[in-house]
Design a protein around this motif. Structure first.
Motif, PDB file in Angstrom:
ATOM      1  N   SER A 121      -0.948 -16.239 -22.008  1.00  0.00           N
ATOM      2  CA  SER A 121      -2.164 -15.518 -21.612  1.00  0.00           C
ATOM      3  C   SER A 121      -2.415 -15.559 -20.105  1.00  0.00           C
ATOM      4  O   SER A 121      -3.400 -14.983 -19.628  1.00  0.00           O
ATOM      5  CB  SER A 121      -3.381 -16.117 -22.337  1.00  0.00           C
ATOM      6  N   LYS A 122      -1.541 -16.229 -19.347  1.00  0.00           N
ATOM      7  CA  LYS A 122      -1.750 -16.373 -17.908  1.00  0.00           C
ATOM      8  C   LYS A 122      -1.016 -15.293 -17.113  1.00  0.00           C
ATOM      9  O   LYS A 122      -0.004 -14.750 -17.562  1.00  0.00           O
ATOM     10  CB  LYS A 122      -1.249 -17.748 -17.441  1.00  0.00           C
ATOM     11  N   LYS A 123      -1.512 -15.002 -15.931  1.00  0.00           N
ATOM     12  CA  LYS A 123      -0.859 -14.081 -15.000  1.00  0.00           C
ATOM     13  C   LYS A 123      -0.864 -14.696 -13.608  1.00  0.00           C
ATOM     14  O   LYS A 123      -1.812 -15.382 -13.223  1.00  0.00           O
ATOM     15  CB  LYS A 123      -1.571 -12.721 -14.981  1.00  0.00           C
ATOM     16  N   SER A 124       0.197 -14.441 -12.856  1.00  0.00           N
ATOM     17  CA  SER A 124       0.413 -15.130 -11.587  1.00  0.00           C
ATOM     18  C   SER A 124      -0.138 -14.353 -10.388  1.00  0.00           C
ATOM     19  O   SER A 124       0.301 -13.233 -10.110  1.00  0.00           O
ATOM     20  CB  SER A 124       1.917 -15.367 -11.392  1.00  0.00           C
ATOM     21  N   LEU A 125      -1.074 -14.956  -9.688  1.00  0.00           N
ATOM     22  CA  LEU A 125      -1.591 -14.373  -8.449  1.00  0.00           C
ATOM     23  C   LEU A 125      -0.521 -14.379  -7.361  1.00  0.00           C
ATOM     24  O   LEU A 125      -0.425 -13.445  -6.565  1.00  0.00           O
ATOM     25  CB  LEU A 125      -2.830 -15.148  -7.981  1.00  0.00           C
ATOM     26  N   VAL A 126       0.295 -15.434  -7.338  1.00  0.00           N
ATOM     27  CA  VAL A 126       1.368 -15.519  -6.333  1.00  0.00           C
ATOM     28  C   VAL A 126       2.321 -14.327  -6.479  1.00  0.00           C
ATOM     29  O   VAL A 126       2.618 -13.622  -5.511  1.00  0.00           O
ATOM     30  CB  VAL A 126       2.148 -16.845  -6.478  1.00  0.00           C
ATOM     31  N   GLN A 127       2.810 -14.108  -7.711  1.00  0.00           N
ATOM     32  CA  GLN A 127       3.718 -12.988  -7.934  1.00  0.00           C
ATOM     33  C   GLN A 127       3.021 -11.661  -7.678  1.00  0.00           C
ATOM     34  O   GLN A 127       3.634 -10.706  -7.177  1.00  0.00           O
ATOM     35  CB  GLN A 127       4.250 -13.027  -9.369  1.00  0.00           C
ATOM     36  N   GLY A 128       1.741 -11.575  -8.019  1.00  0.00           N
ATOM     37  CA  GLY A 128       0.998 -10.344  -7.767  1.00  0.00           C
ATOM     38  C   GLY A 128       0.926 -10.019  -6.291  1.00  0.00           C
ATOM     39  O   GLY A 128       1.125  -8.869  -5.877  1.00  0.00           O
ATOM     40  N   ALA A 129       0.642 -11.044  -5.482  1.00  0.00           N
ATOM     41  CA  ALA A 129       0.562 -10.839  -4.032  1.00  0.00           C
ATOM     42  C   ALA A 129       1.910 -10.428  -3.454  1.00  0.00           C
ATOM     43  O   ALA A 129       1.997  -9.527  -2.610  1.00  0.00           O
ATOM     44  CB  ALA A 129       0.065 -12.121  -3.366  1.00  0.00           C
ATOM     45  N   VAL A 130       2.976 -11.091  -3.936  1.00  0.00           N
ATOM     46  CA  VAL A 130       4.323 -10.775  -3.435  1.00  0.00           C
ATOM     47  C   VAL A 130       4.726  -9.364  -3.822  1.00  0.00           C
ATOM     48  O   VAL A 130       5.180  -8.567  -2.988  1.00  0.00           O
ATOM     49  CB  VAL A 130       5.344 -11.790  -3.991  1.00  0.00           C
ATOM     50  N   MET A 131       4.577  -9.031  -5.096  1.00  0.00           N
ATOM     51  CA  MET A 131       5.062  -7.738  -5.590  1.00  0.00           C
ATOM     52  C   MET A 131       4.223  -6.569  -5.096  1.00  0.00           C
ATOM     53  O   MET A 131       4.737  -5.458  -4.949  1.00  0.00           O
ATOM     54  CB  MET A 131       5.113  -7.756  -7.112  1.00  0.00           C
ATOM     55  N   SER A 132       2.942  -6.802  -4.831  1.00  0.00           N
ATOM     56  CA  SER A 132       2.111  -5.711  -4.320  1.00  0.00           C
ATOM     57  C   SER A 132       2.599  -5.242  -2.948  1.00  0.00           C
ATOM     58  O   SER A 132       2.509  -4.061  -2.616  1.00  0.00           O
ATOM     59  CB  SER A 132       0.647  -6.150  -4.233  1.00  0.00           C
ATOM     60  N   LYS A 133       3.125  -6.185  -2.151  1.00  0.00           N
ATOM     61  CA  LYS A 133       3.637  -5.830  -0.833  1.00  0.00           C
ATOM     62  C   LYS A 133       4.880  -4.944  -0.922  1.00  0.00           C
ATOM     63  O   LYS A 133       5.131  -4.113  -0.058  1.00  0.00           O
ATOM     64  CB  LYS A 133       3.977  -7.096  -0.029  1.00  0.00           C
ATOM     65  N   VAL A 134       5.666  -5.143  -1.985  1.00  0.00           N
ATOM     66  CA  VAL A 134       6.901  -4.368  -2.157  1.00  0.00           C
ATOM     67  C   VAL A 134       6.630  -3.061  -2.889  1.00  0.00           C
ATOM     68  O   VAL A 134       7.125  -2.000  -2.504  1.00  0.00           O
ATOM     69  CB  VAL A 134       7.950  -5.197  -2.927  1.00  0.00           C
ATOM     70  N   LEU A 135       5.828  -3.127  -3.953  1.00  0.00           N
ATOM     71  CA  LEU A 135       5.579  -1.948  -4.791  1.00  0.00           C
ATOM     72  C   LEU A 135       4.602  -0.970  -4.154  1.00  0.00           C
ATOM     73  O   LEU A 135       4.710   0.240  -4.351  1.00  0.00           O
ATOM     74  CB  LEU A 135       5.032  -2.391  -6.147  1.00  0.00           C
ATOM     75  N   PHE A 136       3.632  -1.494  -3.408  1.00  0.00           N
ATOM     76  CA  PHE A 136       2.595  -0.642  -2.830  1.00  0.00           C
ATOM     77  C   PHE A 136       2.537  -0.880  -1.327  1.00  0.00           C
ATOM     78  O   PHE A 136       1.581  -1.454  -0.820  1.00  0.00           O
ATOM     79  CB  PHE A 136       1.236  -0.926  -3.463  1.00  0.00           C
ATOM     80  N   ALA A 137       3.577  -0.477  -0.645  1.00  0.00           N
ATOM     81  CA  ALA A 137       3.666  -0.693   0.801  1.00  0.00           C
ATOM     82  C   ALA A 137       2.718   0.268   1.502  1.00  0.00           C
ATOM     83  O   ALA A 137       3.065   1.396   1.834  1.00  0.00           O
ATOM     84  CB  ALA A 137       5.097  -0.479   1.285  1.00  0.00           C
ATOM     85  N   GLY A 138       1.502  -0.158   1.700  1.00  0.00           N
ATOM     86  CA  GLY A 138       0.511   0.705   2.331  1.00  0.00           C
ATOM     87  C   GLY A 138      -0.882   0.187   2.071  1.00  0.00           C
ATOM     88  O   GLY A 138      -1.077  -0.918   1.572  1.00  0.00           O
ATOM     89  N   PRO A 139      -1.905   0.982   2.377  1.00  0.00           N
ATOM     90  CA  PRO A 139      -3.293   0.527   2.246  1.00  0.00           C
ATOM     91  C   PRO A 139      -3.729   0.259   0.817  1.00  0.00           C
ATOM     92  O   PRO A 139      -4.690  -0.464   0.588  1.00  0.00           O
ATOM     93  CB  PRO A 139      -4.100   1.689   2.845  1.00  0.00           C
ATOM     94  N   GLU A 140      -3.030   0.850  -0.207  1.00  0.00           N
ATOM     95  CA  GLU A 140      -3.445   0.644  -1.589  1.00  0.00           C
ATOM     96  C   GLU A 140      -3.124  -0.749  -2.114  1.00  0.00           C
ATOM     97  O   GLU A 140      -3.548  -1.127  -3.212  1.00  0.00           O
ATOM     98  CB  GLU A 140      -2.815   1.692  -2.511  1.00  0.00           C
ATOM     99  N   ALA A 141      -2.359  -1.564  -1.359  1.00  0.00           N
ATOM    100  CA  ALA A 141      -1.970  -2.897  -1.834  1.00  0.00           C
ATOM    101  C   ALA A 141      -3.187  -3.778  -2.112  1.00  0.00           C
ATOM    102  O   ALA A 141      -3.209  -4.534  -3.090  1.00  0.00           O
ATOM    103  CB  ALA A 141      -1.055  -3.574  -0.810  1.00  0.00           C
ATOM    104  N   GLY A 142      -4.209  -3.703  -1.270  1.00  0.00           N
ATOM    105  CA  GLY A 142      -5.407  -4.508  -1.468  1.00  0.00           C
ATOM    106  C   GLY A 142      -6.132  -4.136  -2.750  1.00  0.00           C
ATOM    107  O   GLY A 142      -6.581  -5.003  -3.506  1.00  0.00           O
ATOM    108  N   LEU A 143      -6.246  -2.839  -3.011  1.00  0.00           N
ATOM    109  CA  LEU A 143      -6.898  -2.372  -4.234  1.00  0.00           C
ATOM    110  C   LEU A 143      -6.129  -2.835  -5.470  1.00  0.00           C
ATOM    111  O   LEU A 143      -6.720  -3.214  -6.485  1.00  0.00           O
ATOM    112  CB  LEU A 143      -7.002  -0.850  -4.224  1.00  0.00           C
ATOM    113  N   MET A 144      -4.805  -2.827  -5.389  1.00  0.00           N
ATOM    114  CA  MET A 144      -3.977  -3.260  -6.521  1.00  0.00           C
ATOM    115  C   MET A 144      -4.143  -4.754  -6.820  1.00  0.00           C
ATOM    116  O   MET A 144      -3.883  -5.202  -7.926  1.00  0.00           O
ATOM    117  CB  MET A 144      -2.496  -2.966  -6.241  1.00  0.00           C
ATOM    118  N   LEU A 145      -4.577  -5.524  -5.824  1.00  0.00           N
ATOM    119  CA  LEU A 145      -4.750  -6.970  -6.008  1.00  0.00           C
ATOM    120  C   LEU A 145      -6.102  -7.347  -6.607  1.00  0.00           C
ATOM    121  O   LEU A 145      -6.276  -8.472  -7.072  1.00  0.00           O
ATOM    122  CB  LEU A 145      -4.596  -7.693  -4.663  1.00  0.00           C
ATOM    123  N   LEU A 146      -7.051  -6.423  -6.613  1.00  0.00           N
ATOM    124  CA  LEU A 146      -8.404  -6.754  -7.057  1.00  0.00           C
ATOM    125  C   LEU A 146      -8.454  -7.249  -8.509  1.00  0.00           C
ATOM    126  O   LEU A 146      -9.042  -8.311  -8.780  1.00  0.00           O
ATOM    127  CB  LEU A 146      -9.329  -5.549  -6.859  1.00  0.00           C
TER     128      LEU A 146
END
Length: 342
Positions: free
Chosen positions: A283-308
């Motif tokens: 039931s857990k999800k990783s903030l570390v992996q989320g932060a890392v992958m958002s930089k690669v998957l959403f290279a741009g201003p939308e990365a912050g929104l994807m992390l919310l």
């Protein structure tokens, strides 16, 4: 109450969460240093820091422990099916509820959360408190991070290629994304595992300082991601009401998965220790992996929104899981006392 506070601190729900909120506030007040065209190049620094995080993570992984963890295969299959299949299928089922363009963007951010790997540290802490199968928890959380390098981009590619997202329809370069993640995540992890016998004791002896480095790197990633988002005014349409509803949705998602896993564990006749491990790791999800992958998957201003969503889920899962873990621990203590008295 004191016991709850101690548990929350062990899981990382203390100053780190306040620091995360501070980084978002700082990005809102002063976004310039974290922008792509900033002379400070903070985004580049955070990219290299990620590789160091995963090197130390691999350094603390013993190959012997990973081999030993392969025995309990039914538990492992259940945890990973929950992490990478059950979560995203639930998100896809609720997709029709998000009608507008802003709604579809928020749904994409939620879907990104659902395809992330399980978190390592808090899963093991909660399983330990609830007296579950700790070796299995370490194995599952560790393997989840490695599997996620391939599964998370694959899921996101299926959705992004269909035209959903902030950037609209377009071709998603899966091989390029997996290649970047392999260089930033897999290569440092395997390098650390290879050096475990030589330097593993150093990593264990200094795990407190390594944890501080990990958290500082995540704070830097969050800051730079939100700087771009605030700079491009991506949060202008979000108010307090929307964030509260999102938080309620994240809490409902956690409990929905938790109770489903509890039910399935019963059907599979897991013993108590394995059931505890299944429900917490699955039931857990990783903030570390989320932060890392958002930089690669959403290279741009939308990365912050994807992390919310993942930031909200991270905080709420720690609060909910710590309460549940303490209740399970108390139930075990009562049962043990009863057996001793008999």
């Amino acid at each position: 109450m004191r016991k709850f506070i101690d548990t929350a601190k062990k899981a990382g729900l203390d100053g780190f969460m306040l620091a995360l909120l501070s980084m978002i506030l700082l990005a809102w007040l002063w976004p310039a240093p974290g922008m792509q065209d900033s002379p400070l190049h903070l985004s580049t620094v955070s990219t290299y820091a990620v590789s160091v995080i995963f090197f130390f993570y691999g350094l603390r992984l013993s190959p012997e422990k990973l081999k030993a963890g392969l025995v309990n295969w039914r538990l492992h299959v259940m945890v990973h099916l929950s992490t990478f299949v059950l979560f995203p299928v639930l998100a896809l089922a609720f997709r029709p509820l998000f009608h507008s363009e802003e709604g579809q963007t928020m749904w994409l951010a939620i879907f990104f959360l659902t395809v992330l790997p399980s978190t390592v540290s808090s899963s093991v802490v909660m399983v330990s408190i609830a007296r579950g199968n700790i070796p299995a928890a370490i194995f599952n959380a560790s393997i989840s991070s490695l599997i996620g390098v391939f599964i998370t981009p694959l899921w996101m590619g299926l959705v992004l290629d269909s035209g959903t997202g902030p950037s609209g329809p377009g071709h998603f370069d899966l091989l390029s994304v997996v290649g970047k993640l392999a260089m930033q995540v897999l290569l440092p992890v395997f390098a650390g595992i290879a050096l475990n016998r030589r330097w593993g004791h150093f990593a264990e002896a200094n795990k407190k300082y390594i944890r501080y480095f990990d958290q500082s790197s995540i704070l830097l990633i969050v800051y730079t991601s939100f700087c771009e988002s605030f700079g491009e005014h991506l949060f202008d349409s979000l108010g307090i009401k929307e964030i509260v509803f999102l938080g309620i949705g994240m809490l409902a998602l956690f409990f929905g998965i938790y109770f489903l896993l509890t039910f399935i564990s019963g059907l599979l006749h897991f013993n108590r220790e394995d059931k505890v491990t299944a429900v917490f790791c699955g039931s857990k999800k990783s903030l570390v992996q989320g932060a890392v992958m958002s930089k690669v998957l959403f290279a741009g201003p939308e990365a912050g929104l994807m992390l919310l969503p993942i930031m909200l889920y991270h905080a709420l899962q720690l609060i909910a899981a710590s309460i549940i873990a303490q209740r399970l621990a108390r139930e075990t203590e009562v049962a043990e006392d009863f057996v001793l008295k008999k």
